[in-house]
Design a protein around this motif. Sequence first.
Motif, PDB file in Angstrom:
ATOM      1  N   ASP A 245       0.823  -1.201   0.000  1.00 17.84           N
ATOM      2  CA  ASP A 245       0.000   0.000   0.000  1.00 17.84           C
ATOM      3  C   ASP A 245       0.861   1.257   0.000  1.00 17.84           C
ATOM      4  O   ASP A 245       0.609   2.199  -0.769  1.00 17.84           O
ATOM      5  CB  ASP A 245      -0.931  -0.018   1.219  1.00 17.84           C
ATOM      6  N   TYR A 246       1.903   1.259   0.841  1.00 15.76           N
ATOM      7  CA  TYR A 246       2.767   2.448   0.893  1.00 15.76           C
ATOM      8  C   TYR A 246       3.665   2.562  -0.336  1.00 15.76           C
ATOM      9  O   TYR A 246       4.011   3.676  -0.749  1.00 15.76           O
ATOM     10  CB  TYR A 246       3.582   2.460   2.187  1.00 15.76           C
ATOM     11  N   MET A 247       4.029   1.435  -0.926  1.00 10.63           N
ATOM     12  CA  MET A 247       4.762   1.509  -2.193  1.00 10.63           C
ATOM     13  C   MET A 247       3.908   2.181  -3.257  1.00 10.63           C
ATOM     14  O   MET A 247       4.401   3.002  -4.047  1.00 10.63           O
ATOM     15  CB  MET A 247       5.167   0.109  -2.645  1.00 10.63           C
ATOM     16  N   LYS A 248       2.617   1.863  -3.272  1.00 11.38           N
ATOM     17  CA  LYS A 248       1.709   2.492  -4.230  1.00 11.38           C
ATOM     18  C   LYS A 248       1.577   3.986  -3.953  1.00 11.38           C
ATOM     19  O   LYS A 248       1.546   4.807  -4.892  1.00 11.38           O
ATOM     20  CB  LYS A 248       0.336   1.816  -4.174  1.00 11.38           C
ATOM     21  N   LYS A 249       1.498   4.353  -2.665  1.00  9.05           N
ATOM     22  CA  LYS A 249       1.361   5.767  -2.319  1.00  9.05           C
ATOM     23  C   LYS A 249       2.629   6.549  -2.660  1.00  9.05           C
ATOM     24  O   LYS A 249       2.557   7.684  -3.157  1.00  9.05           O
ATOM     25  CB  LYS A 249       1.034   5.911  -0.833  1.00  9.05           C
ATOM     26  N   VAL A 250       3.787   5.943  -2.407  1.00 10.48           N
ATOM     27  CA  VAL A 250       5.055   6.597  -2.755  1.00 10.48           C
ATOM     28  C   VAL A 250       5.190   6.674  -4.275  1.00 10.48           C
ATOM     29  O   VAL A 250       5.672   7.677  -4.821  1.00 10.48           O
ATOM     30  CB  VAL A 250       6.250   5.855  -2.117  1.00 10.48           C
ATOM     31  N   SER A 251       4.745   5.639  -4.980  1.00  9.62           N
ATOM     32  CA  SER A 251       4.771   5.658  -6.441  1.00  9.62           C
ATOM     33  C   SER A 251       3.876   6.769  -6.990  1.00  9.62           C
ATOM     34  O   SER A 251       4.253   7.481  -7.931  1.00  9.62           O
ATOM     35  CB  SER A 251       4.322   4.304  -7.003  1.00  9.62           C
ATOM     36  N   THR A 254       5.707  10.089  -6.351  1.00  6.43           N
ATOM     37  CA  THR A 254       6.968  10.345  -7.049  1.00  6.43           C
ATOM     38  C   THR A 254       6.944  10.007  -8.541  1.00  6.43           C
ATOM     39  O   THR A 254       7.788  10.496  -9.293  1.00  6.43           O
ATOM     40  CB  THR A 254       8.097   9.512  -6.414  1.00  6.43           C
ATOM     41  N   GLY A 255       6.003   9.130  -8.934  1.00 10.81           N
ATOM     42  CA  GLY A 255       5.999   8.666 -10.316  1.00 10.81           C
ATOM     43  C   GLY A 255       6.929   7.491 -10.563  1.00 10.81           C
ATOM     44  O   GLY A 255       7.040   6.989 -11.683  1.00 10.81           O
ATOM     45  N   ARG A 256       7.616   7.028  -9.509  1.00 11.99           N
ATOM     46  CA  ARG A 256       8.514   5.871  -9.620  1.00 11.99           C
ATOM     47  C   ARG A 256       7.797   4.634  -9.079  1.00 11.99           C
ATOM     48  O   ARG A 256       7.360   4.632  -7.936  1.00 11.99           O
ATOM     49  CB  ARG A 256       9.815   6.121  -8.855  1.00 11.99           C
ATOM     50  N   GLN A 257       7.698   3.594  -9.891  1.00  7.25           N
ATOM     51  CA  GLN A 257       6.897   2.427  -9.539  1.00  7.25           C
ATOM     52  C   GLN A 257       7.700   1.415  -8.714  1.00  7.25           C
ATOM     53  O   GLN A 257       8.823   1.070  -9.073  1.00  7.25           O
ATOM     54  CB  GLN A 257       6.370   1.744 -10.804  1.00  7.25           C
ATOM     55  N   TYR A 258       7.103   0.955  -7.619  1.00  8.84           N
ATOM     56  CA  TYR A 258       7.741  -0.049  -6.771  1.00  8.84           C
ATOM     57  C   TYR A 258       6.737  -1.136  -6.402  1.00  8.84           C
ATOM     58  O   TYR A 258       5.559  -0.860  -6.170  1.00  8.84           O
ATOM     59  CB  TYR A 258       8.275   0.589  -5.487  1.00  8.84           C
ATOM     60  N   ASN A 259       7.243  -2.370  -6.339  1.00  8.03           N
ATOM     61  CA  ASN A 259       6.464  -3.516  -5.891  1.00  8.03           C
ATOM     62  C   ASN A 259       7.339  -4.375  -4.989  1.00  8.03           C
ATOM     63  O   ASN A 259       8.555  -4.151  -4.882  1.00  8.03           O
ATOM     64  CB  ASN A 259       5.983  -4.343  -7.087  1.00  8.03           C
ATOM     65  N   LEU A 260       6.747  -5.365  -4.340  1.00  7.15           N
ATOM     66  CA  LEU A 260       7.536  -6.250  -3.477  1.00  7.15           C
ATOM     67  C   LEU A 260       8.652  -6.912  -4.272  1.00  7.15           C
ATOM     68  O   LEU A 260       9.769  -7.110  -3.772  1.00  7.15           O
ATOM     69  CB  LEU A 260       6.641  -7.315  -2.836  1.00  7.15           C
TER      70      LEU A 260
END
Length: 340
Positions: A245-251, A254-260
């Motif tokens: 959830d927080y990776m999605k919010k940070v993405s 910032t526009g930078r995509q993150y996943n587990l």
Amino acid sequence: MSKKMMTIDGNTAAAHVAYAFSDMAAIYPITPSSPIGEIADAWAADGRKNIFGQAVTVRQMQSEAGAAGAVHGALAAGTYTSTFTASQGLLLMIPNMYKMAGELLPTVFHVTARAVAAHALSIFGDHQDVMACRQTGFALLCSNSVQEAMDMALVAHLAAIEGRIPFLHFFDGFRTSHEVQKIEAINYEDMAKLVNREAVAEFKHNAMNPEHPEIRGTAQNPDIYFQGREACNLFYEELPHIVTDYMKKVSALTGRQYNLFDYVGHPEADRVIVAMGSACETIEETIEYLVEKGERVGLIKVRLYRPFVNEAFLAALPSTVERITVLDRTKEPGAIGEPL
């Protein structure tokens, strides 16, 4: 988010976030993490405010073991506290790490992953120190670059606050900690908007208080102790969802995509590398070159190493894969394979 570019190293990127989320930092210097504490100390001396509107209290202890003890005590008292370390310094913190994880105290250790002295001393990037902590109960989150050192540090602090599980956020010593890059900084106002304020209030409410005495740290017989160990499973099962959830919010910020687990490469790759840390940057460039040449190859970047989510790993892996190569930056003598 309004873009502000900064030319900094990985240590400064991690310090930028750690300072924002800390009421206190308990430190002891060890290469190559020392600059993080030095930077935080300098900012505190200048009166820089964190996201809670106050300057951070920075205290240097007599050893890494003392720093870990101070972190543990401060957390129990309701003070968000961080520390920064590496190598044998991190190993000295392990006893307190078990306690912090067992008591669900939301801290983040920022670790410049470094070789542990064995037949000789080495101060350079290695994952031996981090891998020695994988059984402590800390969540392990990896950054591969200077930009990620800031972004993943933010994910670690936000997830620790909400999930109540302490985090070890790590990036490669020297290769990332001292690499200077031009990155996009995240300002404190944007960070503050992402914080779960209810979780903050609950953490403060649960703090030890002489006005409301209670018993902690009891001795338990095996039947009761085992139940307590099993009871924590719910928190670890929920944590990957919180991190996602927080990776999605940070993405989104910032526009930078993150996943587990992040996959790059050919969509129908038959050969895939699995790796963590700064090596991923070089591997990714090589993968892109080979894919342009017609090779069916790919890379899975491991972000959240603990808790390890099998389903997320398999979802990132192309169904066409025939061969997987796992690159570990560590050595575990006597084991049938390395930890990753």
